[in-house]
Design an enzyme around this catalytic site. Sequence first.
Site, PDB file in Angstrom:
ATOM      1  N   PHE A  59      42.185  40.911  41.648  1.00 36.37           N
ATOM      2  CA  PHE A  59      41.603  41.358  43.075  1.00 36.37           C
ATOM      3  C   PHE A  59      40.324  40.733  43.370  1.00 36.37           C
ATOM      4  O   PHE A  59      39.192  41.349  42.620  1.00 36.37           O
ATOM      5  CB  PHE A  59      41.758  42.997  43.318  1.00 36.37           C
ATOM      6  CG  PHE A  59      41.355  43.375  44.792  1.00 36.37           C
ATOM      7  CD1 PHE A  59      42.216  43.441  45.715  1.00 36.37           C
ATOM      8  CD2 PHE A  59      40.087  43.720  44.949  1.00 36.37           C
ATOM      9  CE1 PHE A  59      41.837  43.638  46.991  1.00 36.37           C
ATOM     10  CE2 PHE A  59      39.417  43.979  46.197  1.00 36.37           C
ATOM     11  CZ  PHE A  59      40.400  43.912  47.319  1.00 36.37           C
ATOM     12  N   ASP A 103      34.255  36.956  38.060  1.00 41.05           N
ATOM     13  CA  ASP A 103      33.950  38.115  39.136  1.00 41.05           C
ATOM     14  C   ASP A 103      33.357  39.343  38.563  1.00 41.05           C
ATOM     15  O   ASP A 103      34.522  40.212  37.983  1.00 41.05           O
ATOM     16  CB  ASP A 103      35.457  38.294  39.975  1.00 41.05           C
ATOM     17  CG  ASP A 103      35.074  39.352  41.138  1.00 41.05           C
ATOM     18  OD1 ASP A 103      34.339  40.207  41.028  1.00 41.05           O
ATOM     19  OD2 ASP A 103      36.095  39.363  41.814  1.00 41.05           O
ATOM     20  N   LYS A 141      29.189  45.713  44.756  1.00 41.67           N
ATOM     21  CA  LYS A 141      29.462  47.170  44.764  1.00 41.67           C
ATOM     22  C   LYS A 141      28.122  47.983  43.871  1.00 41.67           C
ATOM     23  O   LYS A 141      27.149  48.205  44.652  1.00 41.67           O
ATOM     24  CB  LYS A 141      30.662  47.338  43.601  1.00 41.67           C
ATOM     25  CG  LYS A 141      31.904  47.152  44.441  1.00 41.67           C
ATOM     26  CD  LYS A 141      33.083  47.409  43.285  1.00 41.67           C
ATOM     27  CE  LYS A 141      34.517  47.173  44.133  1.00 41.67           C
ATOM     28  NZ  LYS A 141      34.667  48.053  45.227  1.00 41.67           N
TER      29      LYS A 141
END
Length: 393
Positions: free
Chosen positions: A136, A221, A250
């Site tokens: 994702f 990532d 995040k």
Amino acid sequence: MTSSASTQRYQGALMNTFGPPKLVLARGQGAHVWDEDGREYVDLLGGIAVNALGHAHPAIVEAVSTQLQTLGHISNFFASAPQIELAEKLISLVAPGATEDAKVFFANSGTEANEAALKLTRRTGRTHVVAMDGSFHGRTMGSLALTSKEAYRAPFEPLPGEVTFVPYGDVDALTAAVTDATAAVLIEPLQGEAGVVAPPEGFLAAARAIADEHGALLWFDEIQSGMGRTGHWLASHSAGVTPDIVTLAKGLGGGIPIGACIGLGRAATLFEPGNHGTTFGGNPVACAAALAVVRTIEDENLLEHVTVLGHKLRDGLAADPRVAEVTGEGLLIGVVLTEDRAAEVAAAALRAGFIVNNATPRRVRLAPPLVLTPDDAQAFLSAWPAILDEAFA
């Protein structure tokens, strides 16, 4: 569990991208939140790994308040001290000693950081990217093209890019997929959306060697797994592997929107003026918040705290026979159940006053604030058997 009036207002005013909210939250403090009816919860999801310092942390409140009184937004025509200082700090954390061979591009989110990285890979003159099953990377068109989940991709195809997906952790499949036409190999060192799935030992090192053999960039990532969440600044640090590109977001801003694409070595200089841009990226307020997050992690020795508390949580969760496996590092934890009861576990936990996430039908995800206390961790472990009793009934 939210009130019908608030739910109706939500559904009347917001697009139906998430369905009705589970709760309407009113305030937070540390790892605790309260809904509009005054009920208290221990937040073991942390805004999906965003609230690194929990809610209303004084360091972030002070940094944002002070910066807003000094300089708010300045656009990308100008620079600010927080922007420069944060870029230098991130380079020192991500790749110590590589200061002259690393550069940062600031964005506003994880998906924007990945969009920047995807464009960066195109500057190699190649277009092929190898990504992982279970991955994702975001919801915008470029990052969605790199995300494997069919349900996310199908409504928006055709998607940009030439992307090959291979099984996560399969060295042979990766070897077969990467060619001299491959621009980049994209890997999450821990797959968060998939339920905190870790690759087998040696996979990241093998990916580094395969990318090097074909002149491809290795892109990690670390949007969910970075910024101290695993007890290391990057999850990949525990494997001792340095990529060419790192994307962060995040937990970087501790709740203030910010993302970063970091290029190392030759990837640091692929962008030229006009190749990419952003209006809000590198905003002084967001950068000040991120600096406060980094300094607090360092000053309060949170990497060690995360490591110790993560072990306690994982061991306690694994002790129940209805748990098949516990995965992850630090405070990024996946609980693999013996049956497809993750949704029931999340619902039972919420009723018991704990916020967790049913990442997949059989996997529960925990990503609490790095400041989670031992008492809150123990309270959850004490409630865990009863939560499973209700979920498995």
